[in-house]
Design a protein around this motif. Structure first.
Motif, short mmCIF file in Angstrom:
data_model
loop_
_atom_site.label_atom_id
_atom_site.label_comp_id
_atom_site.label_asym_id
_atom_site.label_seq_id
_atom_site.Cartn_x
_atom_site.Cartn_y
_atom_site.Cartn_z
N ALA A 1 -20.72 26.92 31.45
CA ALA A 1 -19.77 27.49 32.77
C ALA A 1 -21.09 28.57 33.48
CB ALA A 1 -18.39 28.77 32.15
N ALA A 2 -21.96 29.08 32.69
CA ALA A 2 -23.23 30.05 32.91
C ALA A 2 -24.11 29.94 34.58
CB ALA A 2 -24.35 30.09 31.72
N PHE A 3 -24.17 27.83 34.75
CA PHE A 3 -24.96 27.48 35.67
C PHE A 3 -23.91 27.22 36.42
CE2 PHE A 3 -26.18 25.13 31.25
CZ PHE A 3 -27.32 26.11 30.96
N LEU A 4 -22.85 27.11 35.81
CA LEU A 4 -21.82 27.16 37.81
C LEU A 4 -21.67 28.48 37.64
CD1 LEU A 4 -19.84 25.66 38.68
CD2 LEU A 4 -18.02 26.73 37.25
N GLY A 5 -21.37 29.44 36.91
CA GLY A 5 -21.26 30.76 37.51
C GLY A 5 -23.06 31.53 38.32
N THR A 6 -23.77 31.06 37.76
CA THR A 6 -25.01 32.07 37.77
C THR A 6 -25.18 31.42 39.89
OG1 THR A 6 -26.12 32.35 35.93
CG2 THR A 6 -27.20 32.22 37.95
N ALA A 7 -25.24 30.01 39.54
CA ALA A 7 -25.05 29.12 41.05
C ALA A 7 -24.05 29.80 42.09
CB ALA A 7 -25.16 27.66 40.73
N ALA A 8 -23.22 29.50 41.55
CA ALA A 8 -21.75 30.70 42.18
C ALA A 8 -22.05 31.61 42.59
CB ALA A 8 -20.41 30.16 41.61
N TYR A 9 -23.02 32.26 42.28
CA TYR A 9 -22.56 34.10 43.04
C TYR A 9 -24.05 34.08 43.39
CZ TYR A 9 -19.70 36.14 39.77
OH TYR A 9 -17.80 36.59 39.05
N ILE A 10 -25.21 33.30 43.47
CA ILE A 10 -26.32 33.11 44.07
C ILE A 10 -26.55 32.50 45.54
CG2 ILE A 10 -28.63 32.08 44.34
CD1 ILE A 10 -28.71 32.55 41.07
N THR A 11 -25.64 31.28 45.62
CA THR A 11 -24.78 31.06 46.80
C THR A 11 -24.19 31.60 47.48
OG1 THR A 11 -24.80 28.91 46.25
CG2 THR A 11 -23.65 28.82 47.82
N GLY A 12 -23.36 32.52 46.85
CA GLY A 12 -22.12 32.88 47.71
C GLY A 12 -23.16 34.63 48.14
N TYR A 13 -24.12 35.75 46.98
CA TYR A 13 -24.69 36.23 47.82
C TYR A 13 -25.97 35.75 49.13
CZ TYR A 13 -26.95 40.96 47.20
OH TYR A 13 -27.46 41.91 47.43
N LEU B 1 -24.78 23.10 41.40
CA LEU B 1 -24.33 22.33 42.71
C LEU B 1 -23.55 22.02 42.84
CD1 LEU B 1 -25.34 20.77 45.01
CD2 LEU B 1 -25.25 18.74 44.19
N ALA B 2 -22.76 21.56 41.28
CA ALA B 2 -20.67 21.75 41.79
C ALA B 2 -20.70 23.20 42.20
CB ALA B 2 -20.83 21.44 40.83
N GLY B 3 -21.26 24.39 41.62
CA GLY B 3 -20.66 25.83 41.61
C GLY B 3 -21.46 25.54 43.05
N SER B 4 -22.11 25.66 43.34
CA SER B 4 -22.42 26.31 44.55
C SER B 4 -21.51 25.41 45.79
CB SER B 4 -24.26 25.86 45.37
OG SER B 4 -24.86 26.43 44.31
N LEU B 5 -21.19 24.43 45.70
CA LEU B 5 -20.46 23.67 46.96
C LEU B 5 -19.10 24.16 46.59
CD1 LEU B 5 -20.43 19.81 46.00
CD2 LEU B 5 -20.84 21.19 47.92
N LYS B 6 -18.03 24.68 45.16
CA LYS B 6 -16.99 25.32 45.40
C LYS B 6 -17.50 26.72 45.94
CE LYS B 6 -14.51 27.12 41.58
NZ LYS B 6 -14.35 28.25 41.62
#
Length: 328
Positions: free
Chosen positions: A59-71, A218-223
């Protein structure tokens, strides 16, 4: 008809179903969310199912990527492709750090190290001001892909996500069937023997860990691009537990298992309330109307049934049954 041909037909039918899904009543945003979790589970399965490494910190990779992409998309104005690339690279770099610290340990020690590191990432996400804390990072614009394709339209976004997920899945398939993938299988089956054959198993496991983390990113970024927000739940340890559940339920070590497992879990979480209302209406039992409030109980019961009745997971049992039918 051989098993490979059956698999190709099955994947072809699944792809066709995904292509026509928006035109037969499927809600595009829900299906996109399902595809993101399917990619998440497939990336995790590459590590656990084919390499034998149980990580409780994905989940750390999913969440980190999600925040990086969003920010990066919201505040830096990056385009969707660059935002997703930044998130994927962020997941890969974090995976490299996690792997470097944990990969020399095995079994429960490896799992606990990844969990501890993931909880540290969760604490950082909670405390730093850039993530929005408990409110999450909201209002992320979808933007225009390559400056040309407007992703604000759900249907356009749907086919972009489908293309990315299919490409990532093909990468996983190619990895599994490559010489590199065969070494990973050897490490899972008998690591001392792989070492005796001259393979640097630590390096191979680290590469597998980084690749799995990158695909999870990549999955977190897409999400984030699909839903327009990133929240703390993306980095919480329960999300790591969910991906373990998806993989085991679908079939550990099978390419199609994570897809089926993620579909079952996501459908349960999102549709159990509607199912409970339907059952309450036809049976007259009021308890069914509260089924939507007991998602974790229902998910746990289904997982127990799968473990007891389908030891190989749903797709694992189906593949084993087809294999027995083909044996004279």
């Amino acid at each position: 008809m051989n098993t490979k041909l059956l698999a190709k037909i099955g994947y072809g039918l699944l792809l066709l179903a995904m292509i026509v899904a928006p035109f037969v009543g499927a809600y595009p945003v829900f299906v996109m969310k399902l595809m993101c979790f399917a990619l998440f589970a497939a990336a995790f399965n590459l590590l656990l199912g084919f390499t034998g490494l149980l990580s409780f910190g994905h989940a750390a990779f999913l969440g980190t990527a999600a925040y990086i992409t969003g920010y990066s998309m919201k505040f830096w104005g990056l385009s969707p492709e660059l935002g997703m690339l930044a998130g994927t690279l962020g997941g890969a770099l974090l995976g490299l750090l996690f792997g470097w610290l944990a990969i020399r340990r095995q079994g429960i020690y490896f799992a606990m190290i990844t969990l501890a590191l993931a909880q540290m990432v969760f604490f950082v996400c909670l405390q730093v001001p850039y993530t929005g804390g408990e409110d999450g990072l909201q209002g992320v614009p979808r933007g225009k892909l390559f400056g040309l394709i407007d992703l604000a339209n759900d249907l356009t976004m749907y086919y972009v996500v489908l293309a990315v997920v299919v490409a990532a899945f093909l990468l996983i398939v190619r990895t599994v069937h490559s010489p590199f993938g065969q070494v990973l299988k050897a490490i899972k089956e008998n690591e001392p023997r792989a070492i005796s054959l001259g393979y640097d198993t630590t390096r191979f496991k680290l590469l597998a860990f980084v690749l799995s983390a990158a695909l999870t990113g990549l999955a977190g970024s897409l999400k984030t691009v699909v839903l327009g927000f990133a929240t703390l739940s993306d980095a919480h340890w329960t999300t790591s537990g969910h991906v373990v559940l998806m993989t085991l339920m679908g079939g550990l070590g099978t390419l199609s298992g994570p897809i089926v497992g993620s579909a079952v879990v996501v459908l349960i979480e999102n549709k159990i309330g509607e199912l409970g209302t339907f059952l309450g209406r036809i049976t007259g039992f009021e308890w069914f109307n509260t089924l939507g409030e007991s998602v974790t109980i229902v998910t746990g019961l289904i997982f127990v049934v799968c473990v007891l009745a389908f030891r190989r997971g749903i797709m694992g049992e189906i593949i084993a049954w087809v294999g027995k039918r083909r044996t004279p």
